[in-house]
Motif scaffolding. Structure first.
Motif, PDB file in Angstrom:
ATOM      1  N   ILE A   1     -10.991  69.668 -34.241  1.00  0.00           N
ATOM      2  CA  ILE A   1     -12.257  68.962 -34.314  1.00  0.00           C
ATOM      3  C   ILE A   1     -12.131  67.629 -33.590  1.00  0.00           C
ATOM      4  O   ILE A   1     -11.029  67.119 -33.386  1.00  0.00           O
ATOM      5  N   VAL A   2     -13.223  67.088 -33.167  1.00  0.00           N
ATOM      6  CA  VAL A   2     -13.217  65.777 -32.530  1.00  0.00           C
ATOM      7  C   VAL A   2     -13.203  64.725 -33.628  1.00  0.00           C
ATOM      8  O   VAL A   2     -14.169  64.575 -34.351  1.00  0.00           O
ATOM      9  N   ALA A   3     -12.087  64.039 -33.777  1.00  0.00           N
ATOM     10  CA  ALA A   3     -11.961  63.086 -34.871  1.00  0.00           C
ATOM     11  C   ALA A   3     -11.086  61.920 -34.451  1.00  0.00           C
ATOM     12  O   ALA A   3     -10.028  61.689 -34.995  1.00  0.00           O
ATOM     13  N   MET A   4     -11.524  61.193 -33.474  1.00  0.00           N
ATOM     14  CA  MET A   4     -10.766  60.059 -32.972  1.00  0.00           C
ATOM     15  C   MET A   4     -10.972  58.868 -33.896  1.00  0.00           C
ATOM     16  O   MET A   4     -12.091  58.515 -34.240  1.00  0.00           O
ATOM     17  N   SER A   5      -9.865  58.237 -34.305  1.00  0.00           N
ATOM     18  CA  SER A   5      -9.969  57.067 -35.160  1.00  0.00           C
ATOM     19  C   SER A   5     -10.384  55.857 -34.340  1.00  0.00           C
ATOM     20  O   SER A   5     -10.320  55.866 -33.105  1.00  0.00           O
ATOM     21  N   LEU A   6     -10.758  54.787 -35.036  1.00  0.00           N
ATOM     22  CA  LEU A   6     -11.173  53.573 -34.345  1.00  0.00           C
ATOM     23  C   LEU A   6     -10.043  52.979 -33.507  1.00  0.00           C
ATOM     24  O   LEU A   6     -10.255  52.631 -32.345  1.00  0.00           O
ATOM     25  N   PRO A   7      -8.803  52.842 -34.067  1.00  0.00           N
ATOM     26  CA  PRO A   7      -7.714  52.326 -33.228  1.00  0.00           C
ATOM     27  C   PRO A   7      -7.456  53.195 -31.997  1.00  0.00           C
ATOM     28  O   PRO A   7      -7.170  52.681 -30.917  1.00  0.00           O
ATOM     29  N   GLU A   8      -7.569  54.523 -32.166  1.00  0.00           N
ATOM     30  CA  GLU A   8      -7.377  55.422 -31.031  1.00  0.00           C
ATOM     31  C   GLU A   8      -8.476  55.212 -29.991  1.00  0.00           C
ATOM     32  O   GLU A   8      -8.212  55.202 -28.779  1.00  0.00           O
TER      33      GLU A   8
ATOM     34  N   VAL B   1      -5.884  62.152  -9.942  1.00  0.00           N
ATOM     35  CA  VAL B   1      -7.167  62.833 -10.112  1.00  0.00           C
ATOM     36  C   VAL B   1      -6.989  64.116 -10.905  1.00  0.00           C
ATOM     37  O   VAL B   1      -7.825  64.490 -11.725  1.00  0.00           O
ATOM     38  N   SER B   2      -5.851  64.801 -10.680  1.00  0.00           N
ATOM     39  CA  SER B   2      -5.607  66.051 -11.389  1.00  0.00           C
ATOM     40  C   SER B   2      -5.463  65.849 -12.891  1.00  0.00           C
ATOM     41  O   SER B   2      -5.760  66.747 -13.681  1.00  0.00           O
ATOM     42  N   LEU B   3      -4.997  64.663 -13.297  1.00  0.00           N
ATOM     43  CA  LEU B   3      -4.860  64.368 -14.722  1.00  0.00           C
ATOM     44  C   LEU B   3      -6.115  63.743 -15.302  1.00  0.00           C
ATOM     45  O   LEU B   3      -6.375  63.853 -16.497  1.00  0.00           O
ATOM     46  N   LEU B   4      -6.881  63.101 -14.449  1.00  0.00           N
ATOM     47  CA  LEU B   4      -8.059  62.393 -14.915  1.00  0.00           C
ATOM     48  C   LEU B   4      -9.071  63.344 -15.547  1.00  0.00           C
ATOM     49  O   LEU B   4      -9.727  63.013 -16.533  1.00  0.00           O
ATOM     50  N   GLY B   5      -9.192  64.546 -14.988  1.00  0.00           N
ATOM     51  CA  GLY B   5     -10.137  65.521 -15.530  1.00  0.00           C
ATOM     52  C   GLY B   5      -9.817  65.877 -16.967  1.00  0.00           C
ATOM     53  O   GLY B   5     -10.710  66.044 -17.794  1.00  0.00           O
ATOM     54  N   ALA B   6      -8.518  65.973 -17.278  1.00  0.00           N
ATOM     55  CA  ALA B   6      -8.110  66.315 -18.641  1.00  0.00           C
ATOM     56  C   ALA B   6      -8.300  65.146 -19.600  1.00  0.00           C
ATOM     57  O   ALA B   6      -8.511  65.345 -20.797  1.00  0.00           O
ATOM     58  N   LEU B   7      -8.222  63.930 -19.082  1.00  0.00           N
ATOM     59  CA  LEU B   7      -8.336  62.748 -19.934  1.00  0.00           C
ATOM     60  C   LEU B   7      -9.774  62.266 -20.094  1.00  0.00           C
ATOM     61  O   LEU B   7     -10.074  61.523 -21.031  1.00  0.00           O
ATOM     62  N   GLU B   8     -10.638  62.674 -19.203  1.00  0.00           N
ATOM     63  CA  GLU B   8     -12.017  62.197 -19.229  1.00  0.00           C
ATOM     64  C   GLU B   8     -12.713  62.458 -20.563  1.00  0.00           C
ATOM     65  O   GLU B   8     -13.455  61.590 -21.054  1.00  0.00           O
ATOM     66  N   PRO B   9     -12.512  63.627 -21.211  1.00  0.00           N
ATOM     67  CA  PRO B   9     -13.132  63.825 -22.533  1.00  0.00           C
ATOM     68  C   PRO B   9     -12.700  62.783 -23.557  1.00  0.00           C
ATOM     69  O   PRO B   9     -13.498  62.364 -24.399  1.00  0.00           O
ATOM     70  N   HIS B  10     -11.436  62.340 -23.480  1.00  0.00           N
ATOM     71  CA  HIS B  10     -10.963  61.307 -24.411  1.00  0.00           C
ATOM     72  C   HIS B  10     -11.655  59.979 -24.130  1.00  0.00           C
ATOM     73  O   HIS B  10     -12.012  59.247 -25.057  1.00  0.00           O
ATOM     74  N   PHE B  11     -11.853  59.667 -22.839  1.00  0.00           N
ATOM     75  CA  PHE B  11     -12.552  58.437 -22.485  1.00  0.00           C
ATOM     76  C   PHE B  11     -13.988  58.475 -23.005  1.00  0.00           C
ATOM     77  O   PHE B  11     -14.487  57.487 -23.547  1.00  0.00           O
ATOM     78  N   CYS B  12     -14.645  59.610 -22.823  1.00  0.00           N
ATOM     79  CA  CYS B  12     -16.036  59.750 -23.292  1.00  0.00           C
ATOM     80  C   CYS B  12     -16.112  59.665 -24.807  1.00  0.00           C
ATOM     81  O   CYS B  12     -17.011  59.024 -25.359  1.00  0.00           O
ATOM     82  N   GLU B  13     -15.164  60.321 -25.486  1.00  0.00           N
ATOM     83  CA  GLU B  13     -15.168  60.298 -26.949  1.00  0.00           C
ATOM     84  C   GLU B  13     -14.945  58.882 -27.464  1.00  0.00           C
ATOM     85  O   GLU B  13     -15.591  58.438 -28.420  1.00  0.00           O
ATOM     86  N   ALA B  14     -14.024  58.157 -26.809  1.00  0.00           N
ATOM     87  CA  ALA B  14     -13.757  56.780 -27.217  1.00  0.00           C
ATOM     88  C   ALA B  14     -15.006  55.921 -27.047  1.00  0.00           C
ATOM     89  O   ALA B  14     -15.345  55.120 -27.920  1.00  0.00           O
ATOM     90  N   HIS B  15     -15.690  56.096 -25.921  1.00  0.00           N
ATOM     91  CA  HIS B  15     -16.910  55.324 -25.677  1.00  0.00           C
ATOM     92  C   HIS B  15     -17.962  55.624 -26.729  1.00  0.00           C
ATOM     93  O   HIS B  15     -18.607  54.713 -27.268  1.00  0.00           O
ATOM     94  N   ASN B  16     -18.145  56.901 -27.057  1.00  0.00           N
ATOM     95  CA  ASN B  16     -19.144  57.287 -28.054  1.00  0.00           C
ATOM     96  C   ASN B  16     -18.779  56.760 -29.446  1.00  0.00           C
ATOM     97  O   ASN B  16     -19.653  56.325 -30.200  1.00  0.00           O
TER      98      ASN B  16
END
Length: 334
Positions: free
Chosen positions: A82-89, A106-121
């Motif tokens: 489940i998507v459950a990122m804590s505040l510190p994360e 760039v090849s790694l950025l695609g995999a990390l982009e969901p984490h960036f979006c989740e953190a922003h949200n």
């Protein structure tokens, strides 16, 4: 239900699910309530009970009623995907996105982009209720020099350079040197990628030269990864290369610097030394500073930027260069 209330409920239940253990007797409603309140959700036991009963209908969680008080946990063997990122994360991911994102392959950025979006949200959802969520809006990195607009790097060039570094392969580039009107083809052996202010540099060897050179990425007009493996200079260490002034366009030479400085500059260098072996001396009411530093153009630029607050005593060659530069500068203003 108002949108704000809906977002608060989702954020609360997200963190609630993350607090549930996968093994053991589970956590009590009181324990879960205390944890949520520590995260500034400001909820009561009854609300947490309602959340758990609601979530049990759609998530693989259960109430362990074998003991008292009852404990809540994930069902054995159930997926916790489940998507459950804590505040510190979320804060950590946001800082990563803001600072080193330009350097990520760039090849790694695609995999990390969901984490960036989740953190922003996550931070957006908690911004009005949790002061820590506003942390990324309260910190910035500012260069001490005159701010310049970052150089533009063609996306396909950046991707090829990063791929060559990741796979340790040679790189064929069309490179235009500073001041040149036409680019030239070069075969490079990539070593490292370094961000220096607003410019990204590829550290690489070229031709049969074993000495690392700097290539500004925005001057690479095209790049193609080759099948041939790159050859890294033996015993090369990127941190040592930087420490010796490689990213300040020096040749690795060190010099023993002696300068006289005004009191205000003395105070600055006392707090932020030029080198670990820096010495601060007061001689005849003058502030003398000695330090071992890399002999680079950056050093000369820094000395010239201090104007009349600094006088170079040693080495004599550096003193002469600074003197000649200042004399030429004065001539321009006459």
């Amino acid at each position: 239900m108002p949108a704000n209330n809906t977002r608060d409920t989702v954020a609360r239940q997200w963190d609630l699910l993350k607090e549930l253990p996968t093994i053991g007797a589970g956590k009590t409603v009181r324990q879960l309530t205390d944890k949520l309140n520590a995260l500034s959700f400001n909820v009561g036991v009854r609300q947490v009970e309602r959340d758990l009963k609601q979530l049990r209908g759609s998530m693989n969680i259960e109430c362990n009623d074998e003991g008292k008080p009852h404990g809540w946990r994930w069902i054995k063997g159930a997926s916790r995907d489940i998507v459950a990122m804590s505040l510190p994360e979320a804060l950590s991911w946001q800082l990563v996105a803001n600072t080193i994102k330009p350097l990520l392959p760039v090849s790694l950025l695609g995999a990390l982009e969901p984490h960036f979006c989740e953190a922003h949200n996550k931070l957006t959802t908690l911004a009005n209720r949790h002061s820590a969520a506003q942390w990324t809006q309260k910190i910035r990195v500012v260069q001490p020099s005159l701010p310049l607009i970052p150089a533009i790097i063609p996306p396909n060039v950046l991707e090829q350079v990063q791929q060559a570094l990741l796979s340790n392969q040679q790189l064929k580039v069309s490179y235009r040197k500073a001041g040149a009107t036409e680019a030239q083809d070069k075969m490079l052996h990539p070593i490292a990628l370094v961000q220096r202010g607003t410019v990204s540099y590829l550290v690489a060897t070229a031709f049969s030269i074993d000495k690392p050179l700097l290539f500004a990425l925005h001057r690479i007009e095209s790049a193609v990864v080759l099948d041939t493996l790159a050859q890294t200079p033996e015993h090369f260490n990127i941190d040592e290369y930087i420490a010796k002034g490689g990213l300040h366009f020096g040749g690795g030479e060190l010099l023993e610097l002696e300068i006289l400085v005004e009191p205000w500059l003395h105070d600055i260098l006392k707090e932020t030394p030029l080198a670990l072996n820096q010495q601060l001396l007061l001689i005849d009411k003058q502030y003398l500073i000695k330090a071992t530093v890399a002999n680079t153009p950056q050093l000369q630029w820094w000395i010239l930027a201090q104007g009349d607050a600094i006088t170079v005593l040693q080495p004599e060659s550096l003193r002469t260069n600074i003197k000649e530069t200042l004399e030429k500068t004065i001539q321009r203003y006459r």
